[in-house]
Design an enzyme around this catalytic site. Structure first.
Site, PDB file in Angstrom:
ATOM      1  CE  LYS A  47     -10.655 -68.317  18.623  1.00 22.49           C
ATOM      2  NZ  LYS A  47     -11.007 -68.917  17.207  1.00 22.49           N
ATOM      3  CB  SER A  91      -8.698 -72.033  17.766  1.00 21.83           C
ATOM      4  OG  SER A  91      -9.568 -71.220  16.924  1.00 21.83           O
ATOM      5  CB  SER A 119     -11.645 -72.964  15.211  1.00 20.65           C
ATOM      6  OG  SER A 119     -10.509 -73.475  14.941  1.00 20.65           O
TER       7      SER A 119
END
Lengths: 103, 472
Positions: B82, B156, B180
């Protein structure tokens, strides 16, 4: 502190009476809060939000103010609900993590 | 092995193929990069693809294995991160234009540990801006769900889930402050673990709310995630909040029964007022599978759980502003409108709100801990199906279900309390979109969470189905 004193009606410790202060704007009426709520949190309005952000140095466009105001007021409303749950009266609330600290 | 099968193989299958000589790390990496070139323009899972470095890593892995230098089962396996974690030599954007010119000078600890295990780094992954979400305008492209491009992958950790689901990497790392990792994992039909708070170092990772943030792995199989956790967990001198509790054994033979395991079903998350009948029914079916495996199933209540999402947002608003203040003062307009309004609202929010949130969080955490007194594991739905993208038109609600625009508070209680929780694929809902089962455990008991998730996965092998994107 030496020399300091509370002003008596119409007269200061060191001089003649001051004139009465100019009338101020009427304070906004406070909304009713649920019974048991101990945090009196009034909703913000956009002008208050703008002043607070400006005081902190943020250059925020007017178009953002409605959303920022809504976010703050949502948090205030939620806090009033939490307050009504009387969490502050719970003495055994810290530490809140069951996770062991590093040994 | 056909190329697609190679890209969807598990860590164990890839490791066996490398050691038998059937497939080489370079072949896997090349197949992965080819697949990424073909599919990512639609998926927007990646922000940066590190193809040249990946091939160098793969060649080194190949040479080492040939020379008998066996680092770990992850040697030669593709991994992506990420875009909130430092990856040496690669720009770190945080999914934001604010950081579009930042080049990482070193690896975050979790990146360094996976490299040391021999993993091949293929790139950095798309994310909601500064993992705050929901971002309105993605500067690096709108991430899409590989099961249906009209749907979001969730956030996210959007790219972390969609890349794994689409076979663009074997393992990814994401971040979870309020769901997330677990949300996107559920939406994309993969496994995603939020570990115990403090289990994994957060060195070199952009924070959101430090008392809630964790890093965690995603993969297509439970054991893929377990291998990743084994490689990255543990104390770190660079991060004083990383626990020195010994790292457990996470990869074990599959337990064929769960006799003696006490499972609590969280009643508040089986409420038709919060979740659709379809999601609840799917979860009931998954729970029935656990019962068939011998688990003792009971209902359990966590009365403050419905407050968890609003508590999370208050804490995030209170904790995030300090990190972002310098950038907000200089580059306010470069932030997405959702992120910046949330951050500055936190700047002017009365402290009494945060204080009240901290106290109520403590009570919620105590209720979660209480629920584990009589139960070894807690289960719930992981999420509703993924949301449709705004460009795809208004979302359709499940018949008789709550509004699809209101996310249920399925995750946040375990962020509040610090307990580990995993999302495993648990079937499909309407329009063929994945659904997930959330399994939570006691602090540092990821081993038992994996045990149950693994047993469920073997009994209900949803991982065998692949998303349609890229199919012939």
């Amino acid at each position: 502190m030496s020399g300091a004193g509370r002003a008596t009606t119409g007269r200061t410790p060191n001089g003649p009476a001051r004139s009465a202060p100019a009338p101020t704007a009427r304070p906004r009426p406070r909304p009713a809060h649920p019974p048991g709520c101990i945090i009196p949190l009034m909703p913000y309005d956009e002008s208050m939000v703008a002043r607070l952000l400006e005081a902190q140095g943020y250059a925020v466009p007017a178009s953002d103010l409605p959303e920022i105001t809504e976010r703050v007021n949502t948090a205030l409303a939620n806090a009033a609900k939490w307050d009504a749950l009387e969490a502050h009266r719970d003495e055994a609330w810290w530490p809140f993590l069951e996770v062991p600290r590093a040994d | 092995m056909p190329t697609d099968d190679l890209c969807f193989a598990s860590v164990a299958e890839q490791a066996a193929a490398f050691r038998s000589g059937a497939v080489s790390p370079v072949e896997l990496t090349q197949a992965t990069l080819d697949r990424t070139r073909r599919l990512d323009p639609s998926l927007k899972a990646f922000i940066t693809v590190t193809d040249e470095q990946a091939l160098r890593d793969a060649r080194r892995a190949e040479e080492e294995l040939r020379a008998g230098h066996d680092r770990s089962p992850l040697q030669g396996v593709t991994v992506a991160f990420k875009d909130q974690m430092l990856v040496e030599g690669v720009r770190m954007t945080g999914g934001s234009r604010v950081l579009d010119d930042v080049l990482a000078k070193r690896d975050a600890t979790v990146v360094a540990r996976l490299r040391a295990a021999g993993a091949v780094v293929v790139g950095t992954l798309n994310t909601h801006e500064f993992h705050a979400g929901p971002t309105r305008v993605f500067p690096y492209g709108t991430p899409r769900n590989p099961w249906n491009l009209d749907y979001a992958p969730g956030g996210s950790s959007s790219g972390s889930a969609s890349a794994v689901a689409a076979g663009l990497c074997t393992i990814s790392l994401g971040g979870d402050t309020g769901g997330s990792i677990r949300g996107p994992a559920a939406h994309c039909g993969v496994v995603g673990l939020k570990p115990t708070w403090s289990r994994i170092s957060r060195d070199g990772i952009i924070p959101l709310a430090p008392t809630l943030d964790v890093v965690g792995p995603l993969g297509r199989r439970v054991d893929d995630v377990a291998y990743a956790l084994a490689a990255i967990a543990g104390a770190d001198p660079r991060d004083p909040t990383a626990s020195r509790v010994p790292v457990d054994t996470y990869v074990e033979p599959v337990a064929t029964d769960l006799r003696g395991v006490r499972v609590g079903v969280i009643e508040e998350l089986m409420d038709p007022a919060s979740l659709s009948a379809e999601t609840i029914a799917n979860t009931e079916a998954a729970i029935a599978t656990l019962a068939e495996l011998g688990a003792r199933i009971e209902r359990v209540r966590i009365p403050l759980l419905p407050r968890a999402m609003e508590l999370m947002w208050a804490l995030v608003m209170g904790e995030a502003i300090g990190y972002h203040r310098p950038w907000l003062l200089e580059r306010y307009a470069d932030y997405d409108t959702n992120t910046r309004t949330r951050l500055v609202a936190g700047a002017i929010m009365p402290h009494g709100v945060v204080d009240a949130a901290v106290r109520l969080r403590a009570r919620l955490a105590a209720q979660v801990a209480d629920a584990f007194r009589d139960h070894d594991l807690l289960v719930s739905p992981a999420a509703e199906i993924a949301p449709r993208l705004p460009s795809a038109g208004a979302p359709t609600a499940a018949p008789g279900g709550p509004s699809p625009m209101v996310a249920p508070p399925t995750y946040q209680a375990f962020n509040m309390s610090g307990h580990p929780a995993i999302s495993v694929p648990a079937g499909f809902g309407r329009e063929g979109m994945p659904l997930g089962l959330q399994i939570a455990g006691r602090p540092f008991d990821e081993r038992r969470v994996f045990m149950a998730a693994r047993a469920y996965e073997q009994a209900a092998p949803w991982y065998r189905q692949r998303p349609g994107v890229g199919s012939a």
